[in-house]
Write a protein that holds these residues in place. Structure first.
Motif, PDB file in Angstrom:
ATOM      1  N   LEU A 150       0.703  -1.068  -0.001  1.00  0.00           N
ATOM      2  CA  LEU A 150       0.046  -0.055   0.108  1.00  0.00           C
ATOM      3  C   LEU A 150       0.887   1.191   0.132  1.00  0.00           C
ATOM      4  O   LEU A 150       1.557   1.413   1.159  1.00  0.00           O
ATOM      5  N   GLY A 151       0.582   1.944  -1.280  1.00  0.00           N
ATOM      6  CA  GLY A 151       1.596   3.357  -1.299  1.00  0.00           C
ATOM      7  C   GLY A 151       0.776   4.364  -0.662  1.00  0.00           C
ATOM      8  O   GLY A 151      -0.418   4.562  -0.655  1.00  0.00           O
ATOM      9  N   ILE A 152       1.550   5.371   0.059  1.00  0.00           N
ATOM     10  CA  ILE A 152       1.027   6.407   0.784  1.00  0.00           C
ATOM     11  C   ILE A 152       1.178   7.623  -0.123  1.00  0.00           C
ATOM     12  O   ILE A 152       2.343   7.703  -0.921  1.00  0.00           O
TER      13      ILE A 152
ATOM     14  N   GLN B   8       4.580  -3.720   7.658  1.00  0.00           N
ATOM     15  CA  GLN B   8       6.189  -3.550   7.573  1.00  0.00           C
ATOM     16  C   GLN B   8       6.149  -2.167   6.988  1.00  0.00           C
ATOM     17  O   GLN B   8       5.168  -1.730   6.151  1.00  0.00           O
ATOM     18  N   LEU B   9       7.148  -1.627   6.774  1.00  0.00           N
ATOM     19  CA  LEU B   9       7.499  -0.221   6.172  1.00  0.00           C
ATOM     20  C   LEU B   9       8.637  -0.347   5.246  1.00  0.00           C
ATOM     21  O   LEU B   9       9.668  -0.621   5.645  1.00  0.00           O
TER      22      LEU B   9
ATOM     23  N   ARG C  44      10.664   2.516  12.758  1.00  0.00           N
ATOM     24  CA  ARG C  44      11.988   2.335  11.893  1.00  0.00           C
ATOM     25  C   ARG C  44      11.384   1.562  10.856  1.00  0.00           C
ATOM     26  O   ARG C  44      10.627   0.516  11.099  1.00  0.00           O
ATOM     27  N   PRO C  45      12.003   1.987   9.813  1.00  0.00           N
ATOM     28  CA  PRO C  45      11.589   0.937   8.302  1.00  0.00           C
ATOM     29  C   PRO C  45      12.154  -0.399   8.510  1.00  0.00           C
ATOM     30  O   PRO C  45      13.214  -0.602   8.949  1.00  0.00           O
ATOM     31  N   ASP C  46      11.353  -1.084   7.846  1.00  0.00           N
ATOM     32  CA  ASP C  46      11.954  -2.604   7.650  1.00  0.00           C
ATOM     33  C   ASP C  46      12.726  -2.801   6.257  1.00  0.00           C
ATOM     34  O   ASP C  46      13.872  -3.456   6.231  1.00  0.00           O
ATOM     35  N   TYR C  47      12.544  -1.702   5.369  1.00  0.00           N
ATOM     36  CA  TYR C  47      13.196  -1.780   3.931  1.00  0.00           C
ATOM     37  C   TYR C  47      13.579  -0.444   3.682  1.00  0.00           C
ATOM     38  O   TYR C  47      12.658   0.522   3.737  1.00  0.00           O
ATOM     39  N   VAL C  48      15.014  -0.003   3.369  1.00  0.00           N
ATOM     40  CA  VAL C  48      15.386   1.399   2.978  1.00  0.00           C
ATOM     41  C   VAL C  48      16.265   1.270   1.735  1.00  0.00           C
ATOM     42  O   VAL C  48      17.068   0.393   1.489  1.00  0.00           O
ATOM     43  N   GLY C  49      16.085   2.082   0.912  1.00  0.00           N
ATOM     44  CA  GLY C  49      16.524   2.326  -0.394  1.00  0.00           C
ATOM     45  C   GLY C  49      17.972   3.174  -0.267  1.00  0.00           C
ATOM     46  O   GLY C  49      19.042   2.321  -0.691  1.00  0.00           O
TER      47      GLY C  49
ATOM     48  N   LEU D  66       3.865  -0.972   4.031  1.00  0.00           N
ATOM     49  CA  LEU D  66       3.246   0.393   3.649  1.00  0.00           C
ATOM     50  C   LEU D  66       4.661   1.089   2.836  1.00  0.00           C
ATOM     51  O   LEU D  66       5.651   0.498   3.185  1.00  0.00           O
ATOM     52  N   VAL D  67       4.340   1.722   1.696  1.00  0.00           N
ATOM     53  CA  VAL D  67       5.400   2.251   0.923  1.00  0.00           C
ATOM     54  C   VAL D  67       5.456   3.781   0.958  1.00  0.00           C
ATOM     55  O   VAL D  67       4.181   4.458   0.642  1.00  0.00           O
ATOM     56  N   ASP D  68       6.369   4.410   1.195  1.00  0.00           N
ATOM     57  CA  ASP D  68       6.534   5.919   0.908  1.00  0.00           C
ATOM     58  C   ASP D  68       7.922   6.205   0.362  1.00  0.00           C
ATOM     59  O   ASP D  68       8.840   5.315   0.375  1.00  0.00           O
ATOM     60  N   ASP D  69       8.002   7.730  -0.009  1.00  0.00           N
ATOM     61  CA  ASP D  69       9.284   7.973  -0.672  1.00  0.00           C
ATOM     62  C   ASP D  69      10.313   8.552   0.560  1.00  0.00           C
ATOM     63  O   ASP D  69      11.472   7.996   0.263  1.00  0.00           O
ATOM     64  N   VAL D  70       9.783   9.131   1.491  1.00  0.00           N
ATOM     65  CA  VAL D  70      10.843   9.654   2.285  1.00  0.00           C
ATOM     66  C   VAL D  70      10.390   9.447   4.055  1.00  0.00           C
ATOM     67  O   VAL D  70       9.303   9.522   4.292  1.00  0.00           O
ATOM     68  N   LEU D  71      11.288   8.888   4.850  1.00  0.00           N
ATOM     69  CA  LEU D  71      10.802   8.674   6.010  1.00  0.00           C
ATOM     70  C   LEU D  71      11.715   9.938   6.898  1.00  0.00           C
ATOM     71  O   LEU D  71      12.673   9.993   6.819  1.00  0.00           O
ATOM     72  N   TYR D  72      10.807  10.657   7.815  1.00  0.00           N
ATOM     73  CA  TYR D  72      11.476  11.697   8.366  1.00  0.00           C
ATOM     74  C   TYR D  72      10.938  11.551   9.970  1.00  0.00           C
ATOM     75  O   TYR D  72      11.527  10.944  10.573  1.00  0.00           O
ATOM     76  N   SER D  73       9.941  12.409  10.208  1.00  0.00           N
ATOM     77  CA  SER D  73       9.690  12.473  11.604  1.00  0.00           C
ATOM     78  C   SER D  73       8.808  11.328  12.212  1.00  0.00           C
ATOM     79  O   SER D  73       8.782  10.674  13.521  1.00  0.00           O
ATOM     80  N   GLY D  74       8.115  10.533  11.316  1.00  0.00           N
ATOM     81  CA  GLY D  74       7.469   9.325  11.529  1.00  0.00           C
ATOM     82  C   GLY D  74       6.102   9.483  11.569  1.00  0.00           C
ATOM     83  O   GLY D  74       5.149   8.703  11.870  1.00  0.00           O
TER      84      GLY D  74
END
Length: 227
Positions: free
Chosen positions: A59-61, A151-152, A166-171, A123-131
């Motif tokens: 699921l993309g945000i 998962q994130l 905390r993300p599970d997968y990070v580019g 959950l899929v997002d482009d940038v993780l910042y504040s949470g």
């Protein structure tokens, strides 16, 4: 239009009522080929950690998390030879800053007919910042059903968390200052792929614009510093 993330997200769903800030002294931190490789790696990591992604729902945000979820689904399908369900999760009405900026464009929530019960939702997002965006997404998920796990996956983690997320997968892990803006561009939205880093022109350290940038509004660049 580029997607920017100063220390937070803005109303594009990334840009706030002020629109995306102009970037000063910007540099490219991810080229198109690097973005492709990062997404391919994340897709393989999802497969490894979920036993072949049999029960995975991506699921993309909005905005840019949606095309990223679609790209991940395509990559997993190429490996497994079967389609992977994916959709979008709008968090607009779950944001904790809604009362401060009530006028927001609503995105779309699209979930496969079978729903999320018993699924491993990524959950899929482009940038993780504040949470805070992730917290809002979890609240939105709660109203849709009861997944087996959540998962994130994010393309960029820029740090500066305000919540225990905390993300599970990070580019890419990208160290930043809070005065810097991370701008994500995707072909589906912006006509090109790139991740840019720069400073918001005219914005004082820790300024209001960076914090307002946590909102997400479709069709605008993802200015992230604020997931």
């Amino acid at each position: 239009m580029p997607s920017e993330h100063p220390a937070s997200r803005g109303p594009a769903p990334g840009d706030g009522p002020f629109g995306p800030p102009a970037l000063g002294d910007r540099k490219t931190v991810l080229e198109p080929a690097e973005i492709r490789r990062a997404l391919t790696r994340i897709a393989h990591e999802i497969l490894e950690r979920t036993d072949g992604a049999a029960d995975v729902l991506l699921l993309g945000i909005p905005t840019r998390g949606v095309p990223l979820a679609r790209r991940l689904a395509d990559r997993i399908e190429q490996v497994e030879g079967r389609p992977v369900p994916h959709g979008s999760l709008d968090i607009t009405m779950y944001r904790d800053d809604l009362r401060l900026h009530p006028a927001r464009a609503l995105g779309r929530t699209e979930v496969p007919a079978e729903g999320i019960d018993g699924k491993v939702v990524v959950l899929v997002d482009d940038v993780l910042y504040s949470g805070r965006t992730v917290r809002a997404a979890l609240d939105a998920l709660n109203d849709l059903g009861r997944p087996r796990g959540v998962q994130l996956a994010v393309l960029v983690d820029r740090g500066h968390r305000e919540l225990p997320v905390r993300p599970d997968y990070v580019g890419k892990n990208l160290p930043t200052s809070q005065q810097e803006v991370v701008r994500v561009l995707l072909t589906e939205v912006d006509g090109e792929d790139a991740v840019l880093l720069g400073r918001a022109r005219g914005e004082p350290a820790g300024g209001h614009l960076a914090r307002a940038q946590q909102a997400e509004a479709p069709s605008q660049p993802s200015a992230r510093g604020a997931t």
